[in-house]
Design a protein around this motif. Structure first.
Motif, short mmCIF file in Angstrom:
data_model
loop_
_atom_site.label_atom_id
_atom_site.label_comp_id
_atom_site.label_asym_id
_atom_site.label_seq_id
_atom_site.Cartn_x
_atom_site.Cartn_y
_atom_site.Cartn_z
N UNK A 1 22.02 -38.25 27.71
CA UNK A 1 21.73 -38.94 26.45
C UNK A 1 20.73 -38.26 25.52
N UNK A 2 20.99 -38.41 24.23
CA UNK A 2 20.02 -38.14 23.17
C UNK A 2 19.77 -39.49 22.53
N UNK A 3 18.53 -39.99 22.62
CA UNK A 3 18.24 -41.35 22.16
C UNK A 3 17.11 -41.38 21.14
N UNK A 4 17.14 -42.39 20.31
CA UNK A 4 16.02 -42.75 19.45
C UNK A 4 15.61 -44.14 19.92
N UNK A 5 14.43 -44.24 20.51
CA UNK A 5 14.09 -45.48 21.21
C UNK A 5 15.03 -45.62 22.39
N UNK A 6 15.74 -46.74 22.45
CA UNK A 6 16.74 -46.93 23.50
C UNK A 6 18.16 -46.93 22.93
N UNK A 7 18.30 -46.35 21.73
CA UNK A 7 19.61 -46.28 21.09
C UNK A 7 20.22 -44.90 21.28
N UNK A 8 21.42 -44.86 21.82
CA UNK A 8 22.13 -43.61 22.10
C UNK A 8 22.75 -43.08 20.82
N UNK A 9 22.27 -41.92 20.35
CA UNK A 9 22.86 -41.34 19.14
C UNK A 9 23.64 -40.06 19.43
N UNK A 10 23.41 -39.45 20.60
CA UNK A 10 24.09 -38.20 20.93
C UNK A 10 24.33 -38.06 22.41
N UNK A 11 25.31 -37.24 22.76
CA UNK A 11 25.62 -36.89 24.14
C UNK A 11 25.60 -35.37 24.23
N UNK A 12 24.82 -34.83 25.16
CA UNK A 12 24.68 -33.37 25.28
C UNK A 12 26.06 -32.74 25.42
N UNK A 13 26.36 -31.76 24.56
CA UNK A 13 27.70 -31.18 24.54
C UNK A 13 27.70 -29.67 24.71
N UNK A 14 27.18 -28.92 23.72
CA UNK A 14 27.26 -27.47 23.81
C UNK A 14 26.17 -26.82 22.97
N UNK A 15 26.16 -25.50 22.95
CA UNK A 15 25.18 -24.75 22.19
C UNK A 15 25.29 -23.27 22.50
N UNK A 16 24.43 -22.47 21.92
CA UNK A 16 24.41 -21.02 22.16
C UNK A 16 23.17 -20.71 22.97
N UNK A 17 23.36 -20.52 24.28
CA UNK A 17 22.22 -20.32 25.16
C UNK A 17 21.39 -21.57 25.26
N UNK A 18 20.12 -21.42 25.63
CA UNK A 18 19.22 -22.57 25.74
C UNK A 18 17.93 -22.28 25.00
N UNK A 19 17.60 -23.14 24.05
CA UNK A 19 16.32 -23.06 23.34
C UNK A 19 16.14 -21.74 22.58
N UNK A 20 17.22 -21.18 22.06
CA UNK A 20 17.13 -19.94 21.29
C UNK A 20 16.80 -20.23 19.83
N UNK A 21 16.04 -19.37 19.18
CA UNK A 21 15.71 -19.57 17.77
C UNK A 21 16.98 -19.63 16.92
N UNK A 22 17.02 -20.60 16.00
CA UNK A 22 18.16 -20.71 15.10
C UNK A 22 19.43 -21.22 15.73
N UNK A 23 19.36 -21.67 17.00
CA UNK A 23 20.54 -22.16 17.70
C UNK A 23 20.23 -23.53 18.33
N UNK A 24 20.24 -24.58 17.51
CA UNK A 24 19.93 -25.91 18.04
C UNK A 24 21.01 -26.40 18.99
N UNK A 25 20.65 -27.38 19.81
CA UNK A 25 21.65 -27.99 20.68
C UNK A 25 22.63 -28.81 19.87
N UNK A 26 23.88 -28.83 20.32
CA UNK A 26 24.92 -29.61 19.64
C UNK A 26 25.30 -30.79 20.54
N UNK A 27 25.33 -31.97 19.94
CA UNK A 27 25.58 -33.21 20.65
C UNK A 27 26.78 -33.93 20.06
#
Length: 269
Positions: free
Chosen positions: A221-247
């Motif tokens: 989960x990606x949540x704001x408070x206890x509200x689910x706004x995103x589900x971890x899906x994909x991305x380019x590597x992990x924590x790379x500059x200019x490459x945010x996680x996609x949900x």
């Protein structure tokens, strides 16, 4: 090795648990036919399951964790479609109420049915969402589903959590971890990923990277408070500059998730 690296760029499953069951499987990802994957929460800290009782993880029948998930009703869990496809339904297990994977806390339940969009093919193409209908109900709080787009405003601080890798290419976490990441605008995310689809996806992360979901976190989960706004899906590597996680953008699928969760309610409630 080049093909595996490409998959790691896009999916966030943990492959260990699914190699035998699905050799094609690949952020938190472990399975999908053509995109990529990532490890654990990078740049985060240990989180309390009592603060996030809706956070769960998925295993195969042998107890190997490969993805995350989120309780959306006592008898239903939302996750990524590529996670739901990683292991056969008969071998899929949901572990709830367990902060530390090395313990026997909480509940482990099997899955009696799976729903996902009929058009899903690959996380990079969108529709990366699934609902797991459980064989028994869980006594834990469910996350709320979003009612509108207000929580997707640029800069909104959201919390991502999971048991995935804590560094790109690193080891998986034994405990639940979480990190705070800001929502990224659609235009900025589109400049990072040419295949970004604002209907089915949302990005979150810092311009400099350093904090992100990773392999093994897919479906979490990606949540704001206890509200689910995103589900971890994909991305380019992990924590790379200019490459945010996609949900996965949950608001797009909220009605379907609610409907599928409600269809499980009559079985146990």
């Amino acid at each position: 090795m080049a093909k595996h690296r490409r998959r790691d760029r896009k999916f966030r499953l943990t492959l260990t648990a699914v190699v035998a069951a699905a050799a094609f499987l690949p952020v938190a990802a472990a399975a999908a036919p053509s995109s990529g994957a990532r490890p654990n929460i990078v740049g985060g800290t240990e989180a309390s399951i009592s603060d996030h009782p809706y956070a769960v993880y998925l295993t195969d029948k042998n107890g190997n964790q490969f993805c995350g998930g989120v309780i959306v009703s006592p008898a239903a869990v939302a996750t990524a479609a590529h996670c739901a496809k990683a292991v056969s339904r008969a071998e899929l297990r949901v572990v709830a109420g367990r902060q530390d994977k090395r313990t026997n806390d909480g509940r482990t339940v099997s899955v009696r049915d799976v729903w996902m969009p009929s058009g899903f093919t690959d996380p990079g193409q969108g529709d990366d969402v699934a609902v797991l209908k459980l064989s028994q109900s869980l006594p834990y709080q469910a996350a709320n589903l979003p009612g509108d787009e207000s929580l997707y405003a640029e800069g909104t601080k959201a919390t991502v959590m999971g048991w995935g890798r804590t560094a790109d290419g690193g080891a998986r976490s034994d405990v639940l971890r979480s990190a705070v990441v800001p929502i990224v605008s659609d235009s900025s995310c589109r400049s990072s990923y040419s295949n970004y689809d604002s209907r089915s996806m949302v990005c979150a992360g810092y311009p400099q990277g350093e904090v992100d979901a990773c392999q093994g976190d897919s479906g979490g989960p990606l949540v704001v408070g206890d509200t689910l706004i995103g589900i971890v899906s994909w991305g380019d590597g992990c924590a790379r500059p200019g490459k945010p996680g996609v949900y996965t953008r949950v608001t797009t699928y909220a009605d379907e998730i609610r409907s599928e969760a409600d269809s499980s309610r009559g079985v146990f409630w």
